[in-house]
Design an enzyme around this catalytic site. Structure first.
Site, PDB file in Angstrom:
ATOM      1  N   CYS B 244       0.887  -1.154   0.000  1.00  0.00           N
ATOM      2  CA  CYS B 244       0.000   0.000   0.000  1.00  0.00           C
ATOM      3  C   CYS B 244       0.923   1.201   0.000  1.00  0.00           C
ATOM      4  CB  CYS B 244      -0.881  -0.017   1.246  1.00  0.00           C
ATOM      5  SG  CYS B 244      -1.751   1.537   1.508  1.00  0.00           S
ATOM      6  N   ARG B 288      -5.305  -3.776  -3.072  1.00  0.00           N
ATOM      7  CA  ARG B 288      -5.969  -5.083  -3.248  1.00  0.00           C
ATOM      8  C   ARG B 288      -5.803  -5.609  -4.669  1.00  0.00           C
ATOM      9  NH1 ARG B 288     -11.438  -3.219  -0.658  1.00  0.00           N
ATOM     10  NH2 ARG B 288     -10.649  -2.534   1.340  1.00  0.00           N
ATOM     11  N   ASP B 326     -12.014  -7.264  -3.951  1.00  0.00           N
ATOM     12  CA  ASP B 326     -10.619  -7.598  -3.702  1.00  0.00           C
ATOM     13  C   ASP B 326     -10.133  -8.490  -4.841  1.00  0.00           C
ATOM     14  OD1 ASP B 326      -8.218  -8.730  -2.478  1.00  0.00           O
ATOM     15  OD2 ASP B 326      -9.054  -8.108  -0.553  1.00  0.00           O
ATOM     16  N   ARG B 328      -6.789  -9.734  -4.650  1.00  0.00           N
ATOM     17  CA  ARG B 328      -5.462 -10.163  -4.215  1.00  0.00           C
ATOM     18  C   ARG B 328      -5.243 -11.664  -4.306  1.00  0.00           C
ATOM     19  NH1 ARG B 328      -4.866  -7.125   1.362  1.00  0.00           N
ATOM     20  NH2 ARG B 328      -7.110  -7.396   1.279  1.00  0.00           N
TER      21      ARG B 328
END
Lengths: 415, 415
Positions: B244, B288, B326, B328
């Site tokens: 991030c 994400r 998301d 990820r």
């Protein structure tokens, strides 16, 4: 800026397939320029090579494969428009000034409203928001009195108030080729061959001039009013910083990346507080764009070579492993400055001659250059900084001679 | 490990072209497994789709186009080998445990010495080095007495002594498809189509099972002896962290990313000092894995929606813009733990149920889960943390009810 009036959508039936809108890079108005359409849902609408989100396009594909995302999903852009107006600036319609991002990328909902209403899936390639950023180094500057909260640029709690923008790469290939002084056809062929065959359209579709490469983009942080960036009368303090995860996040002491970055942020805050504006442009170019695996291989080679990690052989070890000293190609970097309308940087917080040459070569005036304060250089990073000074980096101090370069040695390996 | 004895190089003449070495994923020895050959200099030697360095392969291509790099350059790997021995572990030859990295990627110079001598350009996809990392938050922990320098894990100056590894993605497509519970042919087709036509070989060359995707990789930081990671008797403190940039580097107060990361590093140091070992695995999955442009668009939509940025609508706004909450896909994340030989994580510094489920589902035991100390949660990040708790994130504290989710509201936009 005001919305463009609704207009007739020109449909074409060239090799791009019925329905692809023309793209005329550098045109004076968004209507003449046309939108970047990288959708995968309607192949006939596409007018570029590649797709959105840089590298993260691969994750998007995974999401479809895993059944988590509909391939028909169209982004709901309600309430997502920029928090601050950036441009348009004259540089936006100068095809020599911007070749690696879409200047209209933040305002597609507005300037391409007619096309979106007509069913085209047009996505922003730039997003502008606001944030409070809290850095321990800035808190420390407040504690020691170097910075003073003013409740405007810097809160009492030590948070800096910023406008920030995330920018995806959008390459206009004729312009990129020109920057690298090669023929467009050669650039296309080499991009295809040297990636192991990525995007055959690079060679088969010379009618598509725009490429959305699967690489990381950049983020800009503005301290103060973003409109002031375009006003050469307002003092601009700026740093263009290339990602170094090992230092920027983890604080590795082998280089000066985070200390120089946080020093730049402090300078940006102080500059904005005295009526100027500050800018940090952060590019995803890990390890001089060689990637982190190559970077760590070079660290080992530096520390293990006979005589140890000395400044005189700093660049040579990178070249042995990677074949070049640097792949960052600052040639494309000034684009983001032109997107922001920058004409003059009063204080450039960078010692890199490559960055300086690229910025001034693109027509932006640079006043003072601010080097990193010596006390912020970690002991083990002296190897890097002295090698760079000897190679032409800017300094107000002394440039080391050959003997000093041989003497400056970094820490060895524990094993 | 000792070098494998020199052996006969098997040449094949299948569709991969004369000279491509076979790759048998999950084989017991490197000789049977075969090297990953992603070179662009000798197309006939290639036994994978794509090329090295993840996204940075595009910069390498630029370097060739610009005339700065010879396309024939072969890396000089002298002195680059790992500083610490990692493996081999039984997990390396279990094709169900590792599908997204090459477990032999750090030791190619050693285990594929015969092939390299025979002229194959075999590059490391993993590099292991050592570093001193200096974080202001760790310095602060020393200053306030939470951590004490021991001249082994933590120097008097507050630098943590680490072994770190950079890891490029190497995907064995049959195994990746299995993780996502889809057919390999479907995965290949969707990866091709949904990236706008990247790598036709994904669909035309089903004989090539390995793909080097142009995405960011990961970095692991080890506090203590890396060999201890594989010993379930030694207390392991671990965090798996997803990038991030806005918080990890710039300290944005809208999320808990950097505070949780630096807390984990403090826990890793303390754990290693009491005889255990610490691990942080850092993955390049910005926002994400939706990318930062999408992330900033979502920030604006959250802050502008009627009623403001409340926790009860935190995930909904992401889904409107991105189509999913998301991307990820923690399904691939445990691979790096298996590469390190991990069998048990005594203290998992993460509240994510997705990460926990992926780790335990891959056969790794998890003891205690360590949530972020409340005092480290920025005020504006309460929206995120409460939304996540309500969605199933682990906590030792209370889970907010619907009323609390509606009440928890973040800062609005200044404009």
């Amino acid at each position: 800026m005001s919305a463009t009036p609704p207009r007739h959508i020109r449909l074409t039936s060239h090799a791009g397939g019925f329905g692809a809108l023309p793209l005329q890079w550098g045109a004076a108005t968004p209507a003449e320029r046309g939108p970047v359409v990288g959708t995968t849902a309607r192949p006939s609408h596409r007018n570029v090579i590649g797709t959105h989100s840089g590298s993260y396009s691969v994750y998007r594909a995974l999401a479809v494969a895993a059944g988590a995302l509909s391939r028909e999903h169209k982004a709901d852009l309600t309430d997502t428009s920029p928090t601050d107006v950036i441009g348009p600036y004259p540089q936006w319609s100068d095809a020599s000034k911007i070749v690696s991002l879409d200047p209209w990328g933040a305002m597609v909902s507005e300037v391409f409203a007619a096309e979106i209403a007509a069913g085209y899936d047009i996505r922003p390639t730039i997003a502008v928001t606001q944030a409070h950023v809290v850095l321990p180094e800035v808190i420390d500057a407040v504690r020691t009195g170097r910075l003073k909260p003013d409740a405007r640029i810097l809160t009492a709690g030590g948070a800096a108030v910023v406008t920030k923008a995330a920018i995806e790469p959008v390459w206009w290939l004729p312009g990129v080729a020109k920057r690298f002084k090669c023929a467009e056809a050669d650039l296309r062929r080499v991009l295809f061959e040297e990636t192991g065959g990525m995007y055959p359209e690079l060679v088969t579709r010379s009618d598509l001039e725009v490429f959305l490469p699967p690489i990381g983009g950049q983020t800009v942080y503005v301290f103060g009013n973003p409109r002031d960036l375009a006003n050469p009368e307002v003092e601009l303090t700026a740093r263009v910083h290339d990602e170094c995860n090992g230092s920027d996040v983890f604080g590795s002491d082998i280089c000066t990346c985070r200390p120089y970055l946080t020093h730049a942020i402090e300078e940006c805050i102080a500059g904005a507080q005295r009526g100027g504006v500050g800018l940090v442009a952060y590019s995803r170019k890990e390890g001089r764009a060689l990637g982190e695996v190559t970077k760590f291989l070079v660290y080992n080679a530096r520390k293990r070579q006979v005589g140890g990690d000395t400044a005189d052989r700093y660049f040579a070890r990178t070249e042995c492993v990677a074949g070049v000293q640097d792949m960052r190609f600052q040639e494309l970097m000034p684009d983001v400055l032109h997107w922001l309308g920058v004409k003059k940087i009063h204080r450039l917080v960078s010692m890199s001659n490559m960055k300086y040459d690229a910025i001034t070569g693109s027509g932006i005036e640079v006043g003072e250059r601010v080097d990193i304060p010596p006390e912020l250089i970690p002991a083990d990073a002296r190897v890097e900084i002295e090698a760079k000074l000897a190679a032409g980096y800017f300094t107000k101090g002394d440039v080391p001679d050959d003997e000093e370069l041989r003497r400056t040695k970094g820490r060895g390996l524990a094993t």
